[in-house]
Write a protein that holds these residues in place. Sequence first.
Motif, PDB file in Angstrom:
ATOM      1  N   LEU A 186     -29.514 -12.945  -5.639  1.00 43.26           N
ATOM      2  CA  LEU A 186     -30.334 -13.512  -4.571  1.00 43.26           C
ATOM      3  C   LEU A 186     -29.650 -13.446  -3.208  1.00 43.26           C
ATOM      4  O   LEU A 186     -29.986 -14.199  -2.297  1.00 43.26           O
ATOM      5  CB  LEU A 186     -30.720 -14.940  -4.939  1.00 43.26           C
ATOM      6  N   GLU A 187     -28.707 -12.537  -3.084  1.00 46.41           N
ATOM      7  CA  GLU A 187     -28.042 -12.304  -1.797  1.00 46.41           C
ATOM      8  C   GLU A 187     -29.109 -12.098  -0.718  1.00 46.41           C
ATOM      9  O   GLU A 187     -30.012 -11.282  -0.870  1.00 46.41           O
ATOM     10  CB  GLU A 187     -27.136 -11.076  -1.897  1.00 46.41           C
ATOM     11  N   GLY A 188     -29.014 -12.886   0.346  1.00 47.11           N
ATOM     12  CA  GLY A 188     -29.935 -12.766   1.476  1.00 47.11           C
ATOM     13  C   GLY A 188     -31.293 -13.429   1.282  1.00 47.11           C
ATOM     14  O   GLY A 188     -32.137 -13.380   2.173  1.00 47.11           O
ATOM     15  N   ALA A 189     -31.512 -14.048   0.134  1.00 49.00           N
ATOM     16  CA  ALA A 189     -32.817 -14.644  -0.167  1.00 49.00           C
ATOM     17  C   ALA A 189     -33.055 -15.921   0.630  1.00 49.00           C
ATOM     18  O   ALA A 189     -32.133 -16.572   1.110  1.00 49.00           O
ATOM     19  CB  ALA A 189     -32.916 -14.946  -1.670  1.00 49.00           C
ATOM     20  N   GLU A 190     -34.318 -16.276   0.720  1.00 46.55           N
ATOM     21  CA  GLU A 190     -34.768 -17.537   1.310  1.00 46.55           C
ATOM     22  C   GLU A 190     -35.121 -18.446   0.136  1.00 46.55           C
ATOM     23  O   GLU A 190     -36.040 -18.149  -0.634  1.00 46.55           O
ATOM     24  CB  GLU A 190     -36.000 -17.289   2.180  1.00 46.55           C
ATOM     25  N   VAL A 191     -34.377 -19.538  -0.036  1.00 49.84           N
ATOM     26  CA  VAL A 191     -34.563 -20.446  -1.171  1.00 49.84           C
ATOM     27  C   VAL A 191     -35.002 -21.810  -0.639  1.00 49.84           C
ATOM     28  O   VAL A 191     -34.442 -22.308   0.336  1.00 49.84           O
ATOM     29  CB  VAL A 191     -33.250 -20.603  -1.978  1.00 49.84           C
ATOM     30  N   VAL A 192     -36.005 -22.380  -1.304  1.00 48.66           N
ATOM     31  CA  VAL A 192     -36.434 -23.743  -0.980  1.00 48.66           C
ATOM     32  C   VAL A 192     -36.339 -24.560  -2.257  1.00 48.66           C
ATOM     33  O   VAL A 192     -36.878 -24.169  -3.299  1.00 48.66           O
ATOM     34  CB  VAL A 192     -37.873 -23.786  -0.416  1.00 48.66           C
ATOM     35  N   THR A 193     -35.643 -25.682  -2.170  1.00 52.83           N
ATOM     36  CA  THR A 193     -35.518 -26.611  -3.293  1.00 52.83           C
ATOM     37  C   THR A 193     -36.378 -27.838  -3.010  1.00 52.83           C
ATOM     38  O   THR A 193     -36.953 -27.969  -1.930  1.00 52.83           O
ATOM     39  CB  THR A 193     -34.056 -27.055  -3.468  1.00 52.83           C
ATOM     40  N   ILE A 194     -36.421 -28.753  -3.947  1.00 55.23           N
ATOM     41  CA  ILE A 194     -37.188 -29.986  -3.752  1.00 55.23           C
ATOM     42  C   ILE A 194     -36.700 -30.736  -2.514  1.00 55.23           C
ATOM     43  O   ILE A 194     -37.497 -31.366  -1.815  1.00 55.23           O
ATOM     44  CB  ILE A 194     -37.156 -30.878  -5.021  1.00 55.23           C
ATOM     45  N   GLU A 195     -35.421 -30.634  -2.204  1.00 51.30           N
ATOM     46  CA  GLU A 195     -34.894 -31.299  -1.011  1.00 51.30           C
ATOM     47  C   GLU A 195     -35.482 -30.720   0.274  1.00 51.30           C
ATOM     48  O   GLU A 195     -35.511 -31.390   1.300  1.00 51.30           O
ATOM     49  CB  GLU A 195     -33.358 -31.179  -0.951  1.00 51.30           C
ATOM     50  N   THR A 203     -24.472 -15.115   0.021  1.00 54.06           N
ATOM     51  CA  THR A 203     -25.023 -15.738   1.216  1.00 54.06           C
ATOM     52  C   THR A 203     -26.536 -15.739   1.099  1.00 54.06           C
ATOM     53  O   THR A 203     -27.134 -14.725   0.710  1.00 54.06           O
ATOM     54  CB  THR A 203     -24.586 -14.957   2.479  1.00 54.06           C
ATOM     55  N   MET A 204     -27.141 -16.855   1.418  1.00 54.16           N
ATOM     56  CA  MET A 204     -28.597 -16.990   1.393  1.00 54.16           C
ATOM     57  C   MET A 204     -28.985 -18.111   2.339  1.00 54.16           C
ATOM     58  O   MET A 204     -28.124 -18.813   2.871  1.00 54.16           O
ATOM     59  CB  MET A 204     -29.093 -17.267  -0.030  1.00 54.16           C
ATOM     60  N   THR A 205     -30.263 -18.285   2.533  1.00 53.90           N
ATOM     61  CA  THR A 205     -30.774 -19.395   3.323  1.00 53.90           C
ATOM     62  C   THR A 205     -31.379 -20.387   2.348  1.00 53.90           C
ATOM     63  O   THR A 205     -32.246 -20.018   1.551  1.00 53.90           O
ATOM     64  CB  THR A 205     -31.829 -18.915   4.343  1.00 53.90           C
ATOM     65  N   VAL A 206     -30.917 -21.624   2.391  1.00 54.00           N
ATOM     66  CA  VAL A 206     -31.420 -22.657   1.493  1.00 54.00           C
ATOM     67  C   VAL A 206     -31.978 -23.798   2.345  1.00 54.00           C
ATOM     68  O   VAL A 206     -31.263 -24.359   3.175  1.00 54.00           O
ATOM     69  CB  VAL A 206     -30.319 -23.172   0.538  1.00 54.00           C
ATOM     70  N   ASN A 207     -33.241 -24.068   2.144  1.00 53.92           N
ATOM     71  CA  ASN A 207     -33.942 -25.120   2.891  1.00 53.92           C
ATOM     72  C   ASN A 207     -33.780 -24.933   4.395  1.00 53.92           C
ATOM     73  O   ASN A 207     -33.560 -25.876   5.151  1.00 53.92           O
ATOM     74  CB  ASN A 207     -33.466 -26.507   2.448  1.00 53.92           C
ATOM     75  N   GLY A 208     -33.876 -23.663   4.817  1.00 54.05           N
ATOM     76  CA  GLY A 208     -33.827 -23.337   6.227  1.00 54.05           C
ATOM     77  C   GLY A 208     -32.446 -23.256   6.841  1.00 54.05           C
ATOM     78  O   GLY A 208     -32.309 -23.050   8.039  1.00 54.05           O
ATOM     79  N   ARG A 209     -31.425 -23.392   6.014  1.00 51.56           N
ATOM     80  CA  ARG A 209     -30.044 -23.416   6.512  1.00 51.56           C
ATOM     81  C   ARG A 209     -29.245 -22.285   5.868  1.00 51.56           C
ATOM     82  O   ARG A 209     -29.250 -22.139   4.649  1.00 51.56           O
ATOM     83  CB  ARG A 209     -29.455 -24.770   6.122  1.00 51.56           C
TER      84      ARG A 209
END
Length: 161
Positions: free
Chosen positions: A67-76, A5-11
């Motif tokens: 990366l459990e719990g990480a905040e990830v931002v992609t190009i999208e 589980t993580m946050t990707v692009n704010g979601r």
Amino acid sequence: MTTVTMTVNGRPVSGEVEGRTLLAEFLREGLRLTGTHIGCDTSQCGACVVHVNGRAIKSCTALALDLEGAEVVTIEGMANPDGSLSRVQQAFQDHHGLQCGYCTPGMVMSAAALLQDNPKPSVEQIREHLEGNICRCTGYHNIVKAVLAASGQDVSALAAE
């Protein structure tokens, strides 16, 4: 299989992954965020750069489970809230900092990380920071120009190419 589980692009997102699943695979195959490109699988090209907890990393060498719990931002996730291009994306478009576009997501992500840490980098600092990103098409001149422009600096001193 294990749930990550993580946050990707704010979601918030979660998915089942094997222990060997790379973040790039999880993003592309698990979440269908295909803007993160895989160009080499050896951490050489930088096409897979994303931001994790505010730092640029090569997602082809990071395990999703780590990366459990990480905040990830992609190009999208780089666009402005209204859907318009971010200043870095717009500068790449305005200054023709791309050609085929394959390396562009990683270049944009790396450039954004540089500007976060150094809002007014020199040409030399830009070139040094982008050493981990390979572009086979542009010759880098317009990429450097785009990053300089995104920082709000004058690009007229750079010769046109």
